[in-house]
Motif scaffolding. Structure first.
Motif, mmCIF file in Angstrom:
data_model
loop_
_atom_site.group_PDB
_atom_site.id
_atom_site.type_symbol
_atom_site.label_atom_id
_atom_site.label_comp_id
_atom_site.label_asym_id
_atom_site.label_seq_id
_atom_site.Cartn_x
_atom_site.Cartn_y
_atom_site.Cartn_z
ATOM 1 N N LEU A 106 0.830 -1.212 0.000
ATOM 2 C CA LEU A 106 0.000 0.000 0.000
ATOM 3 C C LEU A 106 0.862 1.259 0.000
ATOM 4 C CD1 LEU A 106 -2.868 -0.989 2.452
ATOM 5 C CD2 LEU A 106 -3.152 -0.214 0.091
ATOM 6 N N ILE A 107 1.918 1.252 0.775
ATOM 7 C CA ILE A 107 2.803 2.416 0.819
ATOM 8 C C ILE A 107 3.472 2.624 -0.538
ATOM 9 C CG2 ILE A 107 4.941 3.318 1.820
ATOM 10 C CD1 ILE A 107 4.027 2.005 4.484
ATOM 11 N N VAL A 108 3.966 1.557 -1.135
ATOM 12 C CA VAL A 108 4.634 1.663 -2.439
ATOM 13 C C VAL A 108 3.655 2.165 -3.500
ATOM 14 C CG1 VAL A 108 5.708 0.317 -4.294
ATOM 15 C CG2 VAL A 108 6.429 -0.028 -1.929
ATOM 16 N N VAL A 109 2.453 1.593 -3.543
ATOM 17 C CA VAL A 109 1.460 2.013 -4.532
ATOM 18 C C VAL A 109 1.054 3.474 -4.308
ATOM 19 C CG1 VAL A 109 -0.939 1.649 -5.272
ATOM 20 C CG2 VAL A 109 0.597 -0.293 -5.026
ATOM 21 N N GLY A 110 0.890 3.868 -3.060
ATOM 22 C CA GLY A 110 0.557 5.255 -2.762
ATOM 23 C C GLY A 110 1.637 6.218 -3.219
ATOM 24 N N ILE A 111 2.878 5.870 -2.975
ATOM 25 C CA ILE A 111 3.999 6.727 -3.399
ATOM 26 C C ILE A 111 4.075 6.796 -4.915
ATOM 27 C CG2 ILE A 111 6.530 6.915 -3.439
ATOM 28 C CD1 ILE A 111 6.482 5.839 -0.529
ATOM 29 N N VAL A 112 3.908 5.664 -5.586
ATOM 30 C CA VAL A 112 3.949 5.638 -7.054
ATOM 31 C C VAL A 112 2.819 6.497 -7.628
ATOM 32 C CG1 VAL A 112 3.601 4.141 -9.071
ATOM 33 C CG2 VAL A 112 5.169 3.450 -7.255
#
Length: 167
Positions: A40-46
């Motif tokens: 979730l953190i990676v997708v949010g940052i992307v």
């Protein structure tokens, strides 16, 4: 008669016992929560970076008569919101306070006000996208914390304390 039976029938005060049920499933859920949180953190940052990059490529600058961020490049939620508000202000000035829907069909200003409405909608869509990205990052952090707590609790020893009763 002595009270020896109570000492042999149950655990002693403060004794450590293994849990009566297997807690491997709880540990697995904890690990899955941590993995989901990271994703979730990676997708949010992307998503945040993608929206910000697309806005920058449009080379939009916040108008000088904006409520804030005058002259700044639109690249984030606050600058996008500020520019959307200025667009509305300019469109209402051009149309004597009327919105696109309120203007007569044959009004020559109607097309310009319609374009302004579309631009505002696009900028507000990016503002919402930033919000969704921030929400995903926040939920990722919570998921990691909950997953870590579950994993840690499942591995903790069980301490049994006998209740003292007064006759």
């Amino acid at each position: 008669m002595t009270d020896d039976t109570t000492a042999t029938s149950g655990p002693l005060d403060g004794s450590v016992e293994p849990p009566t049920r297997k807690l491997g499933g709880v540990k697995v859920v904890g690990v899955l929560g941590i993995i989901a949180g990271i994703l979730l953190i990676v997708v949010g940052i992307v998503a945040w970076i993608a929206v910000s990059t697309q806005l920058r490529e449009e080379n939009i600058t916040v108008s000088d008569d904006a409520m804030a961020f005058q002259g700044a490049q639109v690249a984030g939620p606050f600058t996008a919101y500020a520019q959307a508000e200025v667009i509305q202000k300019h469109a209402l000035e051009m149309a004597d306070g009327q919105t696109y829907a309120e203007l007569p069909m044959d009004d020559p200003v109607r097309a310009t006000v319609m374009d302004a409405s579309f631009l505002r909608a696009s900028l507000f869509t990016s503002v919402v996208s930033f919000g969704v990205a921030a929400f995903a990052i926040g939920m990722g952090i919570l998921s990691i914390l909950f997953g870590w707590a579950l994993h840690r609790l499942a591995g903790a020893p069980v301490i049994v304390r006998r209740a003292t009763t007064t006759p």
